[in-house]
Design a protein around this motif. Structure first.
Motif, short mmCIF file in Angstrom:
data_model
loop_
_atom_site.label_atom_id
_atom_site.label_comp_id
_atom_site.label_asym_id
_atom_site.label_seq_id
_atom_site.Cartn_x
_atom_site.Cartn_y
_atom_site.Cartn_z
N LEU A 72 -4.73 2.38 -3.72
CA LEU A 72 -4.56 2.09 -2.30
C LEU A 72 -3.28 1.26 -2.15
O LEU A 72 -2.91 0.50 -3.05
CB LEU A 72 -5.75 1.31 -1.73
CG LEU A 72 -7.07 2.08 -1.57
CD1 LEU A 72 -8.18 1.13 -1.12
CD2 LEU A 72 -6.92 3.22 -0.58
N PRO A 73 -2.58 1.39 -1.02
CA PRO A 73 -1.34 0.65 -0.84
C PRO A 73 -1.58 -0.85 -0.64
O PRO A 73 -2.58 -1.24 -0.03
CB PRO A 73 -0.72 1.28 0.40
CG PRO A 73 -1.89 1.81 1.18
CD PRO A 73 -2.87 2.28 0.15
N LEU A 74 -0.68 -1.66 -1.15
CA LEU A 74 -0.71 -3.09 -0.89
C LEU A 74 -0.18 -3.33 0.52
O LEU A 74 0.93 -2.89 0.84
CB LEU A 74 0.15 -3.84 -1.91
CG LEU A 74 0.34 -5.34 -1.69
CD1 LEU A 74 -0.98 -6.08 -1.79
CD2 LEU A 74 1.36 -5.90 -2.68
N PRO A 75 -0.93 -4.00 1.39
CA PRO A 75 -0.42 -4.26 2.75
C PRO A 75 0.93 -4.99 2.68
O PRO A 75 1.09 -5.95 1.92
CB PRO A 75 -1.51 -5.13 3.37
CG PRO A 75 -2.76 -4.75 2.64
CD PRO A 75 -2.32 -4.50 1.23
N GLU A 76 1.87 -4.56 3.50
CA GLU A 76 3.23 -5.11 3.45
C GLU A 76 3.27 -6.62 3.70
O GLU A 76 4.05 -7.31 3.04
CB GLU A 76 4.12 -4.37 4.46
CG GLU A 76 5.55 -4.88 4.53
CD GLU A 76 6.29 -4.86 3.20
OE1 GLU A 76 7.25 -5.63 3.06
OE2 GLU A 76 5.91 -4.07 2.31
N PRO A 77 2.49 -7.19 4.63
CA PRO A 77 2.54 -8.64 4.79
C PRO A 77 2.22 -9.41 3.51
O PRO A 77 2.84 -10.43 3.21
CB PRO A 77 1.50 -8.91 5.89
CG PRO A 77 1.48 -7.65 6.69
CD PRO A 77 1.64 -6.56 5.68
N ILE A 78 1.23 -8.92 2.75
CA ILE A 78 0.90 -9.59 1.49
C ILE A 78 1.99 -9.35 0.45
O ILE A 78 2.32 -10.25 -0.34
CB ILE A 78 -0.49 -9.13 0.99
CG1 ILE A 78 -1.56 -9.53 2.01
CG2 ILE A 78 -0.81 -9.72 -0.37
CD1 ILE A 78 -2.96 -9.07 1.67
N ALA A 79 2.57 -8.17 0.47
CA ALA A 79 3.69 -7.90 -0.43
C ALA A 79 4.85 -8.85 -0.14
O ALA A 79 5.51 -9.36 -1.06
CB ALA A 79 4.14 -6.45 -0.30
N ARG A 80 5.12 -9.11 1.14
CA ARG A 80 6.19 -10.04 1.51
C ARG A 80 5.86 -11.46 1.07
O ARG A 80 6.72 -12.18 0.55
CB ARG A 80 6.46 -9.97 3.01
CG ARG A 80 7.29 -8.76 3.39
CD ARG A 80 7.32 -8.47 4.87
NE ARG A 80 8.00 -9.46 5.68
CZ ARG A 80 8.35 -9.24 6.95
NH1 ARG A 80 8.07 -8.08 7.54
NH2 ARG A 80 8.97 -10.17 7.65
N GLN A 81 4.62 -11.87 1.27
CA GLN A 81 4.23 -13.20 0.82
C GLN A 81 4.39 -13.33 -0.70
O GLN A 81 4.89 -14.35 -1.20
CB GLN A 81 2.78 -13.51 1.22
CG GLN A 81 2.36 -14.93 0.85
CD GLN A 81 0.91 -15.23 1.23
OE1 GLN A 81 0.16 -14.34 1.63
NE2 GLN A 81 0.51 -16.49 1.09
N LEU A 82 3.99 -12.31 -1.41
CA LEU A 82 4.13 -12.30 -2.87
C LEU A 82 5.59 -12.47 -3.27
O LEU A 82 5.92 -13.28 -4.15
CB LEU A 82 3.56 -11.00 -3.42
CG LEU A 82 3.70 -10.77 -4.93
CD1 LEU A 82 2.88 -11.77 -5.72
CD2 LEU A 82 3.29 -9.34 -5.29
N ARG A 83 6.48 -11.74 -2.61
CA ARG A 83 7.91 -11.83 -2.95
C ARG A 83 8.44 -13.23 -2.67
O ARG A 83 9.23 -13.77 -3.45
CB ARG A 83 8.70 -10.77 -2.16
CG ARG A 83 8.43 -9.34 -2.60
CD ARG A 83 9.48 -8.39 -2.07
NE ARG A 83 9.46 -8.26 -0.61
CZ ARG A 83 8.74 -7.37 0.06
NH1 ARG A 83 7.96 -6.52 -0.60
NH2 ARG A 83 8.80 -7.30 1.38
N HIS A 84 8.03 -13.84 -1.55
CA HIS A 84 8.51 -15.18 -1.23
C HIS A 84 8.03 -16.20 -2.27
O HIS A 84 8.79 -17.07 -2.69
CB HIS A 84 8.04 -15.59 0.16
CG HIS A 84 8.68 -14.82 1.27
ND1 HIS A 84 10.04 -14.62 1.35
CD2 HIS A 84 8.14 -14.21 2.37
CE1 HIS A 84 10.32 -13.90 2.44
NE2 HIS A 84 9.19 -13.65 3.07
#
Length: 307
Positions: free
Chosen positions: A284-296
């Motif tokens: 399943l895809p990782l929701p983009e908001p959580i992906a952005r938090q992860l990157r930060h």
């Protein structure tokens, strides 16, 4: 001993109350945590601070008292993220465990800590319960957390006295200063990036000021149902404290919340754990908001080491 002199200052109502100095706040909290004051005084303190609200200097003083009384967790110098998870979830899946496991996969040592003090605790699904479903049991004592590992520490393991203050909510049905402290404390040996959340945007500056006063690094965002993980439907604003800097690292998104068909409608611990496994496996895809938090978070950790 007695804290009546402090209650006299903070208990005069919203307009008449005066803030304590950092040193006075530290002394008050030290007496409370060391069991030197009565239950009546504890209740008076909780109500007075609830009405007045804590200043950054008071929170810093409270943290000054809390920090040396914590049973600290060792991470062996690995890049470390601390995630306070105290609210649980009701409407959306509890995704702090997903974020924690994604960070661990990047070689980060992750400590999640929490204690549910809601009057109606059974109405919420906790990060602890999801982590159990994922095979991560709570620590019975503060043990080491290695790079690439997620551990969960109940607050009672870190500080029984602080957990007891949290549980006063079950009697008074109101949050107290302990609920603010646990979002800002660092229960590991050495530096860590603390992920913390707020409910109203005006709390960004006071929370950032408090972190700077005590020398803690953090990522501050409006969490999901009070948990410090990005809402999977829309990226929130994110601010970071590194050293003495408070900076916006993500302006976030505005507009309507997205509808994600992949999110489970069943938010039970078992269902959330299945969803978490599916995202981690790429099914399943990782929701983009959580992906952005992860990157930060991953971008901030090297800056933490440098500072």
């Amino acid at each position: 001993m007695s804290i009546s002199s402090y209650i006299k200052e903070i208990g005069r109502g919203k307009r008449g109350a005066r803030d304590l100095s950092r040193e006075q706040a530290a002394d008050l909290m030290a007496q409370l945590l060391d069991g030197q004051i009565s239950a009546l005084e504890i209740g008076a303190f909780c109500i007075a601070m609830r009405v007045k609200g804590e200043s950054p200097e008071e929170l810093a003083g409270f943290l000054d008292a809390v920090q040396p009384r914590l049973a600290l967790v060792s991470t062996g110098g690995a890049p470390t993220v601390v995630i306070p998870a105290y609210n649980g979830a009701r409407k959306l899946p509890a995704l702090v465990p997903l974020l924690a496991l994604l960070l661990a996969r990047e070689g980060v040592a992750v400590l999640v800590h929490g204690s549910l003090s809601e009057v109606n605790a059974d109405a919420r699904v906790t990060s602890e319960s999801v982590l159990r479903e994922l095979g991560i049991d709570p620590l019975a004592q503060p043990g080491p957390v290695a790079a690439g590992q997620v551990a969960y520490a109940p607050t009672a393991v870190l500080s029984p006295a602080l957990d007891a203050l949290l549980q006063v909510r079950r009697t008074l049905a109101l949050r107290n200063s302990a609920h603010s402290l646990v979002k800002l404390m660092n229960p590991v040996q050495g530096p860590a990036l603390i992920l913390t959340s707020y409910t109203h945007r005006e709390y960004i500056e006071p929370m950032g000021h408090t972190l700077r006063l005590v020398g803690h690094a953090g990522l501050i965002l409006r969490g999901t149902e009070g948990e410090p993980v990005a809402d999977p439907r829309r990226t929130p604003r994110m601010d970071a404290v590194i050293g003495q800097d408070l900076l916006c690292v993500d302006e976030g998104e505005t507009g309507s919340l997205a509808k994600l068909d992949e999110l489970p409608t069943d938010v039970s611990a078992a269902s959330t754990a299945r969803y978490t496994r599916a995202v981690l496996a790429g099914e399943l895809p990782l929701p983009e908001p959580i992906a952005r938090q992860l990157r930060h978070v991953l971008a901030l950790l090297p800056r933490l080491a440098q500072s």
